[in-house]
Write a protein that holds these residues in place. Sequence first.
Motif, short mmCIF file in Angstrom:
data_model
loop_
_atom_site.label_atom_id
_atom_site.label_comp_id
_atom_site.label_asym_id
_atom_site.label_seq_id
_atom_site.Cartn_x
_atom_site.Cartn_y
_atom_site.Cartn_z
N VAL A 97 0.83 -1.20 0.00
CA VAL A 97 0.00 0.00 0.00
C VAL A 97 0.87 1.25 0.00
O VAL A 97 0.64 2.19 -0.77
N LEU A 98 1.89 1.27 0.85
CA LEU A 98 2.77 2.45 0.92
C LEU A 98 3.52 2.68 -0.39
O LEU A 98 3.70 3.83 -0.81
N ARG A 99 3.95 1.63 -1.04
CA ARG A 99 4.74 1.76 -2.28
C ARG A 99 3.89 2.04 -3.51
O ARG A 99 4.43 2.37 -4.56
N ASN A 100 2.59 1.89 -3.39
CA ASN A 100 1.73 2.06 -4.56
C ASN A 100 0.70 3.16 -4.40
O ASN A 100 -0.38 3.10 -4.98
N GLY A 101 1.06 4.18 -3.64
CA GLY A 101 0.21 5.37 -3.57
C GLY A 101 -0.92 5.33 -2.58
O GLY A 101 -1.73 6.25 -2.54
N GLY A 102 -1.00 4.28 -1.78
CA GLY A 102 -2.04 4.24 -0.76
C GLY A 102 -1.69 5.16 0.40
O GLY A 102 -0.56 5.62 0.52
#
Length: 128
Positions: A97-102
């Motif tokens: 999530v953190l690495r994909n814009g979440g």
Amino acid sequence: MAVEDGLSFIAYGLAVVLSLFVAFIGARFLLVPQAAAAGYGVPARPDGDPAYLTVKGLKDLTFGLLGLALIAFTTADAVAWFMLIVALVPLGDTLIVLRNGGTKAVAFGIHFATAVVVLLDAALLFAL
């Protein structure tokens, strides 16, 4: 009720709830994949990703059902080891999530918090 009975009830009860929750998430990814992906914290493209969403759904449904089977047919130690290992999934989900814009709120408030609860349940089960 003895202390050990109360601990057993809490440990197994939490394991059942967590397993049912994971199975529900898996079923949701299979039935309403776009909505499930948005709830996960990384929305899927409207025109793609159906295979990956199906894989996620199948994996989660399988983990949830496996957890229930272990609870029903094995020992507390077996369920504890399962929970300990399965905690890698929400920890990985946090990073995904953190690495994909979440948002950090979803990453830590949902996924990391879930990992902590799963690890807590593993510790309770090991204590039995």
